[in-house]
Motif scaffolding. Structure first.
Motif, PDB file in Angstrom:
ATOM      1  N   TYR A 105      22.115  -2.186 113.712  1.00 53.39           N
ATOM      2  CA  TYR A 105      21.295  -1.707 112.594  1.00 53.39           C
ATOM      3  C   TYR A 105      22.152  -1.511 111.345  1.00 53.39           C
ATOM      4  O   TYR A 105      21.796  -1.981 110.252  1.00 53.39           O
ATOM      5  CB  TYR A 105      20.617  -0.401 112.988  1.00 53.39           C
ATOM      6  N   VAL A 106      23.264  -0.821 111.510  1.00 48.92           N
ATOM      7  CA  VAL A 106      24.146  -0.556 110.369  1.00 48.92           C
ATOM      8  C   VAL A 106      24.706  -1.863 109.813  1.00 48.92           C
ATOM      9  O   VAL A 106      24.752  -2.066 108.591  1.00 48.92           O
ATOM     10  CB  VAL A 106      25.282   0.391 110.795  1.00 48.92           C
ATOM     11  N   TYR A 107      25.101  -2.757 110.684  1.00 51.18           N
ATOM     12  CA  TYR A 107      25.675  -4.040 110.250  1.00 51.18           C
ATOM     13  C   TYR A 107      24.652  -4.860 109.482  1.00 51.18           C
ATOM     14  O   TYR A 107      24.972  -5.489 108.467  1.00 51.18           O
ATOM     15  CB  TYR A 107      26.170  -4.807 111.472  1.00 51.18           C
ATOM     16  N   LEU A 108      23.407  -4.856 109.945  1.00 45.04           N
ATOM     17  CA  LEU A 108      22.359  -5.645 109.298  1.00 45.04           C
ATOM     18  C   LEU A 108      22.064  -5.140 107.896  1.00 45.04           C
ATOM     19  O   LEU A 108      22.037  -5.914 106.932  1.00 45.04           O
ATOM     20  CB  LEU A 108      21.093  -5.613 110.151  1.00 45.04           C
ATOM     21  N   PHE A 109      21.853  -3.835 107.752  1.00 40.61           N
ATOM     22  CA  PHE A 109      21.434  -3.308 106.460  1.00 40.61           C
ATOM     23  C   PHE A 109      22.594  -3.157 105.485  1.00 40.61           C
ATOM     24  O   PHE A 109      22.375  -3.141 104.273  1.00 40.61           O
ATOM     25  CB  PHE A 109      20.729  -1.964 106.654  1.00 40.61           C
ATOM     26  N   ARG A 110      23.815  -3.030 105.980  1.00 36.58           N
ATOM     27  CA  ARG A 110      24.956  -2.988 105.070  1.00 36.58           C
ATOM     28  C   ARG A 110      25.456  -4.377 104.707  1.00 36.58           C
ATOM     29  O   ARG A 110      26.149  -4.547 103.700  1.00 36.58           O
ATOM     30  CB  ARG A 110      26.103  -2.194 105.706  1.00 36.58           C
ATOM     31  N   GLY A 111      25.127  -5.359 105.522  1.00 33.38           N
ATOM     32  CA  GLY A 111      25.644  -6.709 105.302  1.00 33.38           C
ATOM     33  C   GLY A 111      24.713  -7.637 104.563  1.00 33.38           C
ATOM     34  O   GLY A 111      25.086  -8.772 104.268  1.00 33.38           O
ATOM     35  N   THR A 112      23.495  -7.189 104.263  1.00 32.11           N
ATOM     36  CA  THR A 112      22.536  -8.025 103.539  1.00 32.11           C
ATOM     37  C   THR A 112      22.134  -7.345 102.234  1.00 32.11           C
ATOM     38  O   THR A 112      22.131  -6.117 102.149  1.00 32.11           O
ATOM     39  CB  THR A 112      21.277  -8.276 104.387  1.00 32.11           C
ATOM     40  N   PRO A 113      21.774  -8.125 101.216  1.00 29.86           N
ATOM     41  CA  PRO A 113      21.408  -7.515  99.918  1.00 29.86           C
ATOM     42  C   PRO A 113      20.128  -6.704 100.010  1.00 29.86           C
ATOM     43  O   PRO A 113      19.203  -7.039 100.759  1.00 29.86           O
ATOM     44  CB  PRO A 113      21.235  -8.733  99.002  1.00 29.86           C
ATOM     45  N   LEU A 114      20.090  -5.648  99.216  1.00 25.51           N
ATOM     46  CA  LEU A 114      18.893  -4.810  99.165  1.00 25.51           C
ATOM     47  C   LEU A 114      17.697  -5.602  98.670  1.00 25.51           C
ATOM     48  O   LEU A 114      16.563  -5.392  99.131  1.00 25.51           O
ATOM     49  CB  LEU A 114      19.154  -3.597  98.260  1.00 25.51           C
ATOM     50  N   LEU A 115      17.924  -6.529  97.752  1.00 26.83           N
ATOM     51  CA  LEU A 115      16.816  -7.333  97.218  1.00 26.83           C
ATOM     52  C   LEU A 115      16.202  -8.197  98.316  1.00 26.83           C
ATOM     53  O   LEU A 115      14.971  -8.307  98.412  1.00 26.83           O
ATOM     54  CB  LEU A 115      17.317  -8.209  96.073  1.00 26.83           C
ATOM     55  N   ALA A 116      17.042  -8.803  99.157  1.00 25.04           N
ATOM     56  CA  ALA A 116      16.522  -9.619 100.266  1.00 25.04           C
ATOM     57  C   ALA A 116      15.735  -8.756 101.247  1.00 25.04           C
ATOM     58  O   ALA A 116      14.691  -9.189 101.769  1.00 25.04           O
ATOM     59  CB  ALA A 116      17.678 -10.326 100.970  1.00 25.04           C
ATOM     60  N   GLN A 117      16.207  -7.558 101.515  1.00 25.19           N
ATOM     61  CA  GLN A 117      15.491  -6.652 102.414  1.00 25.19           C
ATOM     62  C   GLN A 117      14.129  -6.284 101.837  1.00 25.19           C
ATOM     63  O   GLN A 117      13.123  -6.218 102.558  1.00 25.19           O
ATOM     64  CB  GLN A 117      16.328  -5.401 102.652  1.00 25.19           C
ATOM     65  N   LEU A 118      14.086  -6.054 100.525  1.00 23.61           N
ATOM     66  CA  LEU A 118      12.817  -5.705  99.878  1.00 23.61           C
ATOM     67  C   LEU A 118      11.833  -6.865  99.954  1.00 23.61           C
ATOM     68  O   LEU A 118      10.632  -6.660 100.214  1.00 23.61           O
ATOM     69  CB  LEU A 118      13.077  -5.324  98.419  1.00 23.61           C
ATOM     70  N   TYR A 119      12.308  -8.092  99.734  1.00 23.52           N
ATOM     71  CA  TYR A 119      11.434  -9.257  99.839  1.00 23.52           C
ATOM     72  C   TYR A 119      10.891  -9.419 101.264  1.00 23.52           C
ATOM     73  O   TYR A 119       9.714  -9.754 101.460  1.00 23.52           O
ATOM     74  CB  TYR A 119      12.193 -10.516  99.439  1.00 23.52           C
ATOM     75  N   LEU A 120      11.759  -9.172 102.261  1.00 22.63           N
ATOM     76  CA  LEU A 120      11.318  -9.314 103.650  1.00 22.63           C
ATOM     77  C   LEU A 120      10.239  -8.291 103.997  1.00 22.63           C
ATOM     78  O   LEU A 120       9.309  -8.599 104.742  1.00 22.63           O
ATOM     79  CB  LEU A 120      12.517  -9.157 104.590  1.00 22.63           C
ATOM     80  N   VAL A 121      10.377  -7.081 103.461  1.00 21.88           N
ATOM     81  CA  VAL A 121       9.373  -6.044 103.755  1.00 21.88           C
ATOM     82  C   VAL A 121       8.081  -6.308 102.981  1.00 21.88           C
ATOM     83  O   VAL A 121       6.985  -6.285 103.557  1.00 21.88           O
ATOM     84  CB  VAL A 121       9.935  -4.648 103.420  1.00 21.88           C
ATOM     85  N   TYR A 122       8.208  -6.568 101.674  1.00 22.47           N
ATOM     86  CA  TYR A 122       7.006  -6.676 100.835  1.00 22.47           C
ATOM     87  C   TYR A 122       6.265  -7.989 101.066  1.00 22.47           C
ATOM     88  O   TYR A 122       5.049  -7.993 101.282  1.00 22.47           O
ATOM     89  CB  TYR A 122       7.394  -6.542  99.372  1.00 22.47           C
ATOM     90  N   TYR A 123       6.995  -9.106 101.023  1.00 25.01           N
ATOM     91  CA  TYR A 123       6.344 -10.408 101.201  1.00 25.01           C
ATOM     92  C   TYR A 123       6.283 -10.817 102.669  1.00 25.01           C
ATOM     93  O   TYR A 123       5.301 -11.439 103.104  1.00 25.01           O
ATOM     94  CB  TYR A 123       7.090 -11.475 100.403  1.00 25.01           C
ATOM     95  N   GLY A 124       7.350 -10.477 103.427  1.00 29.04           N
ATOM     96  CA  GLY A 124       7.366 -10.875 104.830  1.00 29.04           C
ATOM     97  C   GLY A 124       6.316 -10.157 105.653  1.00 29.04           C
ATOM     98  O   GLY A 124       5.476 -10.787 106.313  1.00 29.04           O
ATOM     99  N   LEU A 125       6.335  -8.823 105.619  1.00 30.88           N
ATOM    100  CA  LEU A 125       5.328  -8.065 106.365  1.00 30.88           C
ATOM    101  C   LEU A 125       3.946  -8.223 105.761  1.00 30.88           C
ATOM    102  O   LEU A 125       2.937  -8.095 106.462  1.00 30.88           O
ATOM    103  CB  LEU A 125       5.714  -6.588 106.412  1.00 30.88           C
ATOM    104  N   GLY A 126       3.891  -8.512 104.450  1.00 32.29           N
ATOM    105  CA  GLY A 126       2.592  -8.717 103.822  1.00 32.29           C
ATOM    106  C   GLY A 126       1.853  -9.932 104.351  1.00 32.29           C
ATOM    107  O   GLY A 126       0.625 -10.021 104.239  1.00 32.29           O
ATOM    108  N   SER A 127       2.579 -10.882 104.940  1.00 29.14           N
ATOM    109  CA  SER A 127       1.935 -12.062 105.504  1.00 29.14           C
ATOM    110  C   SER A 127       1.257 -11.774 106.843  1.00 29.14           C
ATOM    111  O   SER A 127       0.533 -12.617 107.364  1.00 29.14           O
ATOM    112  CB  SER A 127       2.964 -13.188 105.684  1.00 29.14           C
ATOM    113  N   PHE A 128       1.509 -10.596 107.404  1.00 28.43           N
ATOM    114  CA  PHE A 128       0.874 -10.191 108.667  1.00 28.43           C
ATOM    115  C   PHE A 128      -0.258  -9.194 108.388  1.00 28.43           C
ATOM    116  O   PHE A 128      -0.399  -8.187 109.077  1.00 28.43           O
ATOM    117  CB  PHE A 128       1.906  -9.563 109.607  1.00 28.43           C
TER     118      PHE A 128
END
Length: 276
Positions: A105-128
């Motif tokens: 968990y720590v490696y994933l969220f510290r190793g990826t950009p915050l902007l990419a995480q936001l896109y995955l939550v807003y647009y990624g989960l929005g597709s479901f």
């Protein structure tokens, strides 16, 4: 050796300034001069381009965006602090499965950009949408501001967990052994002996994390959240004036400096017993 020579101390050898030291000083003066020129240029641009009508029209929007930014960061930090506690304890666990999951968990969220995480939550989960509607969560993930807070909370939880884990590890092992020798239980010893010392160590990293979250919160504007940067983008789209971003930078600078001084005062008050 005469009596006079024994009473008069020898003259210290002259300090020869190396060429490297001189070059370092010159470089420091040069950088300071550049910063002064930039500060003067910034002040000149602000004064020369002052437009009263602009601030009458867009000033309230800036203040609304400023309040939205502070609110988003405060809620995200608070939720992230709650999430970080079990993650930090899992990182300290001797169970390899639990510690590995927390590390992932720590490696994933510290190793990826915050902007990419936001896109995955807003647009990624929005597709479901149908699946989220079936479990009653669509009301949450359809709102951009909720997705922004959710993403920032998960992101800062990873950083806060590492801060807390490192602070707990920094407490000497003798503190644990001393508490055990006095018959103090592990839970009580952790709550009253280990954790207070760890939090003192973690104070400054926590302050840095809050400052980074304030500056990083600007990414929520890309998903239509009208925070400070979102209101700035709106004002620029109406005026095409570069000073819209200049004033946004000034607002962010004021927030960071105010928080830095408040945090230093708070840290100095909590650690005043260490300075005696």
């Amino acid at each position: 050796m005469s009596i006079a020579e024994t009473l008069i101390p020898p003259r210290p050898a002259p300090i020869i300034e190396s060429a490297g030291m001189r070059r370092g000083q010159l470089a420091g003066y040069g950088i300071l001069a550049i910063w002064l020129l930039l500060a003067i240029s910034l002040i000149w641009m602000v004064v020369s381009g002052w437009d009263g009508d602009y601030f009458v029209k867009y000033g309230p929007r800036y203040l609304h965006g400023l309040w939205t930014t502070i609110w988003i960061v405060a809620v995200s930090i608070a939720i992230g602090a709650v999430i970080s506690l079990p993650i930090a304890f899992a990182r300290l666990s001797k169970n390899r499965l639990i510690s590995s999951l927390a590390f992932g968990y720590v490696y994933l969220f510290r190793g990826t950009p915050l902007l990419a995480q936001l896109y995955l939550v807003y647009y990624g989960l929005g597709s479901f949408r149908p699946e989220l509607q079936s479990v009653g969560l669509w009301w949450f993930f359809r709102e951009a501001i909720y997705c922004g807070i959710f993403t920032m909370a998960l992101n800062t939880a990873a950083y806060q967990a590492e801060i807390l884990r490192g602070a707990i590890d920094s407490v000497p092992r003798g503190q644990h052994e001393g508490a055990a020798s006095l018959g103090i239980g592990k839970v009580v010893a952790f709550r009253k002996i280990i954790l207070p010392q760890a939090l003192i160590v973690a104070l400054r990293p926590y302050g840095n994390e809050i400052i980074l979250m304030i500056k990083g919160s600007a990414v929520v504007s890309v998903v239509t959240v009208f925070d400070l940067m979102g209101e700035t983008r709106y004002a620029f789209s109406r005026t095409f004036d570069y000073q819209t971003y200049l004033w946004a930078a000034i607002f962010y600078l004021v927030i960071v400096e105010a928080l830095r001084h408040v945090w230093l005062s708070f840290e100095g008050r909590l650690t005043r017993h260490l300075k005696r």
